[in-house]
Design a protein around this motif. Structure first.
Motif, mmCIF file in Angstrom:
data_model
loop_
_atom_site.group_PDB
_atom_site.id
_atom_site.type_symbol
_atom_site.label_atom_id
_atom_site.label_comp_id
_atom_site.label_asym_id
_atom_site.label_seq_id
_atom_site.Cartn_x
_atom_site.Cartn_y
_atom_site.Cartn_z
ATOM 1 N N GLU A 198 16.903 -2.704 1.708
ATOM 2 C CA GLU A 198 16.157 -1.556 1.192
ATOM 3 C C GLU A 198 16.971 -0.267 1.247
ATOM 4 O O GLU A 198 16.875 0.576 0.360
ATOM 5 C CB GLU A 198 14.857 -1.370 1.985
ATOM 6 N N GLU B 67 1.460 -1.874 5.873
ATOM 7 C CA GLU B 67 2.763 -2.532 5.845
ATOM 8 C C GLU B 67 2.650 -4.054 5.951
ATOM 9 O O GLU B 67 3.388 -4.780 5.280
ATOM 10 C CB GLU B 67 3.649 -1.990 6.979
ATOM 11 N N GLU B 68 1.738 -4.536 6.776
ATOM 12 C CA GLU B 68 1.587 -5.990 6.930
ATOM 13 C C GLU B 68 1.121 -6.627 5.624
ATOM 14 O O GLU B 68 1.640 -7.676 5.207
ATOM 15 C CB GLU B 68 0.584 -6.294 8.040
ATOM 16 N N GLN B 69 0.146 -5.970 4.969
ATOM 17 C CA GLN B 69 -0.348 -6.510 3.700
ATOM 18 C C GLN B 69 0.720 -6.449 2.614
ATOM 19 O O GLN B 69 0.862 -7.389 1.815
ATOM 20 C CB GLN B 69 -1.581 -5.712 3.252
ATOM 21 N N ILE B 70 1.484 -5.368 2.583
ATOM 22 C CA ILE B 70 2.571 -5.247 1.610
ATOM 23 C C ILE B 70 3.582 -6.365 1.809
ATOM 24 O O ILE B 70 4.035 -6.992 0.852
ATOM 25 C CB ILE B 70 3.258 -3.871 1.722
ATOM 26 N N GLU B 71 3.929 -6.633 3.059
ATOM 27 C CA GLU B 71 4.917 -7.665 3.364
ATOM 28 C C GLU B 71 4.428 -9.044 2.923
ATOM 29 O O GLU B 71 5.176 -9.820 2.305
ATOM 30 C CB GLU B 71 5.213 -7.678 4.860
ATOM 31 N N ILE B 72 3.161 -9.350 3.203
ATOM 32 C CA ILE B 72 2.596 -10.642 2.819
ATOM 33 C C ILE B 72 2.576 -10.781 1.298
ATOM 34 O O ILE B 72 2.986 -11.803 0.731
ATOM 35 C CB ILE B 72 1.168 -10.799 3.385
ATOM 36 N N ARG C 98 9.228 -4.570 -3.916
ATOM 37 C CA ARG C 98 8.412 -4.170 -2.762
ATOM 38 C C ARG C 98 7.636 -2.894 -3.087
ATOM 39 O O ARG C 98 6.449 -2.768 -2.757
ATOM 40 C CB ARG C 98 9.288 -3.971 -1.529
ATOM 41 N N PHE D 212 4.326 -9.092 -0.878
ATOM 42 C CA PHE D 212 5.683 -9.089 -1.420
ATOM 43 C C PHE D 212 6.239 -10.508 -1.442
ATOM 44 O O PHE D 212 6.814 -10.948 -2.450
ATOM 45 C CB PHE D 212 6.582 -8.178 -0.594
ATOM 46 N N ASP D 213 6.074 -11.238 -0.341
ATOM 47 C CA ASP D 213 6.558 -12.622 -0.290
ATOM 48 C C ASP D 213 5.864 -13.478 -1.353
ATOM 49 O O ASP D 213 6.512 -14.297 -2.022
ATOM 50 C CB ASP D 213 6.316 -13.215 1.095
ATOM 51 N N SER E 169 3.488 -2.344 -3.453
ATOM 52 C CA SER E 169 2.756 -1.257 -2.793
ATOM 53 C C SER E 169 1.912 -0.472 -3.780
ATOM 54 O O SER E 169 0.757 -0.124 -3.507
ATOM 55 C CB SER E 169 3.748 -0.323 -2.085
#
Length: 222
Positions: A139, A65-70, A51, A72-73, A55
């Protein structure tokens, strides 16, 4: 006091996984028309979990955060496909593990890589060597938090002072210190000898065979 167990970091310590990790992340970046990075750059992204790597790899303008989460998946999905494609043990690692196993020293892996992927790589590349292979599931438990290292020591019924913690990064050395374990840095990974010493490494080795020799010289004692 006698050393009876060794906990190893995975990436940059036991295996060179730089190309597989970099290729997977660059595939995600290319799919979004974002700039990609070289292997040399990714060398400094590795160590604090995927993760965190995602970033660092994303453009500053698209790093919410939303883009990182997408991403990351997507990264995990891509990396799952290739995580043992180019990843190989460093020269001398298998001989090191054979030697340590023959001395009945307990062995484990503790990585900031996702737990599923840590277990997959450890099982496929190093079958039957490790009592435990633990990756990141929460985390909050990411290294340098020593929680998982201490859980391994409890599983082994060993005191932390009886365990060597071997890794290639400042994060690993900090984890060893936080766990009250003997910190051993390896210079063949993603950080320099100077960085490891500055981060608290009590011993820095340049080849796996040096750890064998160190253990022989002290009779696994310090």
């Amino acid at each position: 006091m006698k050393f009876k167990g060794i906990i190893f970091d995975l990436d940059g310590t036991l295996v060179n996984s730089l190309e597989d990790i970099s290729d997977a992340m660059n595939t995600v970046l290319q799919g979004l028309n974002y700039p990609t990075h070289t292997y040399d750059t990714y060398q400094y992204f590795i160590g604090s979990g995927l993760r965190n790597l995602v970033s660092k790899a994303l453009p500053a303008s698209n790093n919410g955060e939303e883009q990182i989460e997408i991403c990351f998946d997507c990264m995990v999905n891509e990396y799952r496909k290739v995580c043992t494609l180019k990843t190989k043990p460093y020269e001398g690692i298998l001989e090191l593990l054979d030697n340590l196993s023959s001395q009945n020293i307990k062995l484990a892996v503790f990585s900031n890589k996702a737990d599923e992927l840590t277990k997959k790589i450890a099982a496929e590349i190093f079958p039957d060597y490790f009592d435990a292979a633990v990756g990141l599931s929460t985390e909050a438990l990411k290294k340098p938090n020593p929680f998982e290292a201490l859980e391994i020591s409890k599983k082994w019924n060993l005191k932390p002072e009886e365990i060597l913690f071997v890794g290639d990064s400042d994060i690993d050395m900090q984890t060893a210190i936080n766990a009250n374990m003997f910190s051993v840095g390896v210079s063949w990974g993603y950080r320099t000898e100077e960085e490891l010493k500055a981060s608290g490494a009590k011993l820095v080795i340049n080849t796996p065979s040096q750890l064998i020799q160190y253990c022989k010289n002290i009779g696994i004692k310090y």
